[in-house]
Design a protein around this motif. Structure first.
Motif: not given
Ligand code: SF4
Length: 795
Positions: A11, A40, A42-43, A48, A51, A54, A71, A79, A81
């Motif tokens: 993160r 991966q 994410l903001d 997950d 999201v 994807w 994402a 984000g 991955r």
């Protein structure tokens, strides 16, 4: 989601990969597959479950082309991955991909409307007004001065479909030879070296050679910082069973150099401007010790006798004296190459941006040819790319070369294109070599190019001798159109600025440095009125009314997928054959390496497995050059060589670099890259993690030079060449004595009052020279005489 073993779920608010660029090791032995590790990010605050979707893509922040999913939440990119099933990265992403791929998209300073210059100032305008000014200028110049009044300077960061469209517009719509990409600054030598040795562009090897090799030679390639995921792949071999030994050629003591020493290999740190002397010694040692496959050389190459003569004077002692390295280290490196069964070589800017660039890169090919090490597992040559989509700039004709690696001197190749586009052959510029970027900027400076259209690149930071570049871009002699995501240092000088959509905001394909083609789908809408580059050029073609011989629209496609289908026909039968690829075939699976044909529907892992090279006079991309002067081999001479599928061995004597240290400028200035930034930081400078990790430039000096000058770590210094100067704090590092290093990424868009050309310059290219390699025409960024003085003590 529970992380898989080896996974990195991150993160933005956690300790991150800016300080651990290569991530956890997944060691494995020779001949075994590279294990998956999914990275991966994410903001902040998202999981997950947050999201919405994807979307398939691949990273465009270096030439590695790591496959990724974007994402998306509430119509925004949040984000990324890695895709674990992809042949390039097996799920991994590096710090630039993780942190720099998407935050720029929602930056507050995105261009959202066109701008036009009035009364010296840029102001907002409608698309109609902005394109109207472009088209009016374009039509007037074509009527008054003809096609040579137009120049196009594009990028290594757009998509294949955009380059092909630009290539058709430039070559068949306008008919100008003045087209090039910023790839001239980074990978022109890669293409040139491949053409000289093998008759055609196209990487012979595969990243999968890392799993099979027993030695890796890295020539001027600081892979640990430029292609972090590829470096992870090498580290996973060097930390596994039966590891390869590494040899590093670099004037700086980088992480690559450290790993070379750890694996029992060699770090050779030649003085800037001496690569050819070193390479000639490595070649001579192969010949001296009989580390040559004589039968293979006789059957599959041309030029061994001349090569033997050229390299004969380059004993290890002679090279050691020229390069200022130890003769025993030269011997050891040569022995590693000569006694290994499978060597992977990789080459980048330390060779490409140097003096005698093409000659040095060709010598790498020579080493492989002498040993017959090509076209089999573990024996790859990676004449690497730097920019993510540079391969497509070169394939599609956006850089001046004819599309599909066609030869501008071959009338049948020109006729093929004329038939495909249904235009007169004479429209397609082929009366002289394509104009390279350095010459395009010269013509713009003189005003013979009256309209220069720059897309997705920032020459006001990346070109050599910036004072000159700023002046010529700002001058009235040339109408400047700039198409970009932000108001870059270059866009600020434009007459018209066109707001473009970026990665994730449009669809397209691109090809990485080992020929792997990925599909990048559209994930979100661009902001405001920003448009995909493809749409901008289609709009221009429509407004200009470009037609074919039958009066039908010259550019007959409207969507990226239609452009791709058109490109497939252009590539059919050529080395970069995409004819059996499609968007559908790229969806939901690993990328595929070209050529992809009916005979090879899953692509081609390695080129030249049959040891037949595309050097035939009817098929090759060019006829070759004199590596000293750049003089072209004539078609008649090429035919007389009777290559018949043989590769070409070429070598030249070392020559000293153009600018030597003197009493006034006693040191040599060299530029390079850092792991945290890409190009001129248009994207990575707007990603908080990356910006904080490397917020501003610095200068590296050896301890001996720092002592002599009287500066310590952190002192602010002025570095000066005959062309300009910069100021930055010093880092005392293990850069070789006599060499001064600075990263080239930093310009002026993000610095406040008092910085910049009139205050305290900080761009490395203030100091570099307007000179280039005679064959690849790539500018020399690695040797400029300079002096260093203290401006201010630290603390
Ligand atoms: S190695 Fe290159 S392509 Fe891969 S994630 Fe990093 S910047 Fe992107």
């Amino acid at each position: 989601m529970t992380p898989e073993p080896g996974s990195t779920l991150d993160r933005l608010d956690r300790p991150d990969r800016t300080s651990d660029p290569w991530g956890d090791r997944t060691p494995h032995g020779r001949g075994t597959g590279w294990p998956v590790r999914r990275d991966q990010v994410l903001d902040a605050g998202l999981t997950d479950a947050d999201v919405d979707t994807w979307v398939q893509s691949a990273c465009v922040l270096c030439s590695n082309g790591c496959a990724a999913d974007i994402a998306v939440k509430d119509g925004r990119m949040v984000g990324i991955r890695g895709r674990p099933d992809d042949r390039v990265n097996r799920g991994r992403l590096g710090p630039k991909g993780l942190y720099g791929s998407w935050p720029w998209a929602s930056a507050g300073d995105r261009l959202t409307t066109p701008l036009v210059r009035d009364g010296g100032e840029l102001r907002e305008a409608s698309w109609d007004e902005a394109m109207g000014r472009v088209v009016e200028t374009s039509k007037r110049l074509l009527a008054e001065k003809g096609p040579l009044s137009h120049g196009f300077y594009t990028s290594g960061q757009l998509f294949l479909e955009e380059y092909y469209t630009l290539g058709v517009i430039g070559k068949a719509g306008i008919g100008t030879p003045h087209m090039d990409g910023n790839t001239r600054l980074c990978t022109a030598t890669s293409a040139a070296a491949l053409k000289e040795s093998f008759g055609c562009d196209g990487q012979p090897g595969s990243y999968a050679d890392i799993e099979e090799c027993d030695a890796v030679f890295l020539y001027g390639h600081n892979m640990a910082e430029t292609q972090t995921v590829l470096w992870s792949r090498i580290l996973d071999r060097t930390h596994g069973g039966d590891p390869p030994v590494l040899v590093c050629v670099d004037p700086r003591s980088t992480a690559v150099a450290e790993e070379a020493r750890r694996t029992g290999g060699v770090h050779l740190a030649p003085a800037p401007g001496t690569n050819v002397a070193l390479m000639n010694a490595l070649l001579r040692e192969q010949l001296e010790h009989g580390w040559v496959d004589d039968t293979w050389v006789a059957d599959h190459t041309f030029g061994i006798d001349e090569l033997r003569q050229v390299v004969d004077p380059y004993t290890p002692e002679h090279a050691a004296e020229v390069c200022q390295v130890r003769a025993d280290d030269v011997r050891r490196a040569a022995e590693i190459f000569g006694t290994a069964d499978r060597v992977l070589s990789t080459v980048l800017q330390g060779f490409y941006q140097s003096h005698q660039a093409t000659a040095a890169a060709v010598a790498v090919n020579d080493l492989h040819l002498l040993r017959g090490m090509i076209g089999r597992p573990g024996c790859g040559i990676l004449q690497m790319n730097g920019q993510p989509t540079a391969q497509n700039t070169r394939e599609c004709g956006a850089d001046g070369d004819l599309p599909g690696f066609r030869n501008w001197e071959n009338p049948e190749h020109v006729a093929e294109l004329a038939r495909l586009w249904n235009v007169d052959e004479l429209t397609i510029p082929h009366w002289a070599p394509p104009t390279h970027a350095m010459q395009i900027f010269r013509y713009a400076e003189q005003g013979s190019i009256g309209l220069l259209w720059i897309s997705a690149t920032n020459p006001a930071v990346s070109m050599p001798e910036l004072g000159r570049i700023r002046d010529l871009l700002a001058g009235d002699q040339c109408f400047l159109v700039v198409q970009d995501l932000f108001l870059t240092e270059t866009a600020r000088l434009a007459d018209v600025v066109l707001p473009a959509a970026g990665w994730g905001e449009k669809a397209g394909t691109f090809t990485n440095a080992d020929r792997t083609v990925h599909l990048s789908e559209k994930a979100v809408d661009p902001p405001g009125e920003a448009r995909p580059d493809l749409d901008i050029w289609l709009d221009y073609a429509d407004r200009m009314g470009f037609t074919d011989r039958d009066g039908q629209p010259l550019v007959r496609w409207r969507t990226p997928e239609e452009a791709f289908e058109a490109w497939k026909e252009c590539s059919r039968g050529r080395p970069c054959d995409y004819s059996a690829l499609s968007y559908d075939r790229l969806r939901g699976r690993s990328g595929l390496p070209w050529p992809v044909t009916d005979e090879r529907p899953d692509g081609t892992e390695r080129l030249y497995t049959d040891h037949v090279f595309p050097t035939g006079s009817d098929y090759c991309e060019n006829y070759g050059h004199d590596l000293v002067t750049g003089g072209v081999v004539t078609p008649e001479k090429h035919k007389a060589m009777g290559l018949a599928g043989r590769a070409v061995l070429k070598a030249v004597p070392w020559q000293p670099p153009h600018e030597q240290p003197s009493t006034t400028y006693p040191l040599l200035f060299t530029t390079g890259r850092t792991v945290h930034h890409f190009h001129t930081r248009t994207k990575t400078g707007r990603a908080r993690r990356l910006r904080e990790a490397a917020p501003s430039p610095w200068v590296e000096l050896s301890a001996a030079d720092a002592d002599r000058i009287g500066v310590s770590d952190g002192d602010r210094v002025r570095v000066e060449s005959p062309r300009g100067h910069l100021e930055a704090p010093v880092r005392v590092t293990q850069v070789r004595e006599g060499t001064v290093f600075a990263p080239f990424h930093y310009g002026y868009w993000d610095v406040g009052e008092g910085a910049g050309p009139d205050g305290a310059p900080r761009a490395a290219n203030e100091l570099t020279m307007t000179i280039w390699d005679p064959v690849s025409k790539q500018p020399v960024f690695k040797t400029a005489a300079c002096r260093v003085s203290r401006v201010e003590r630290s603390g």
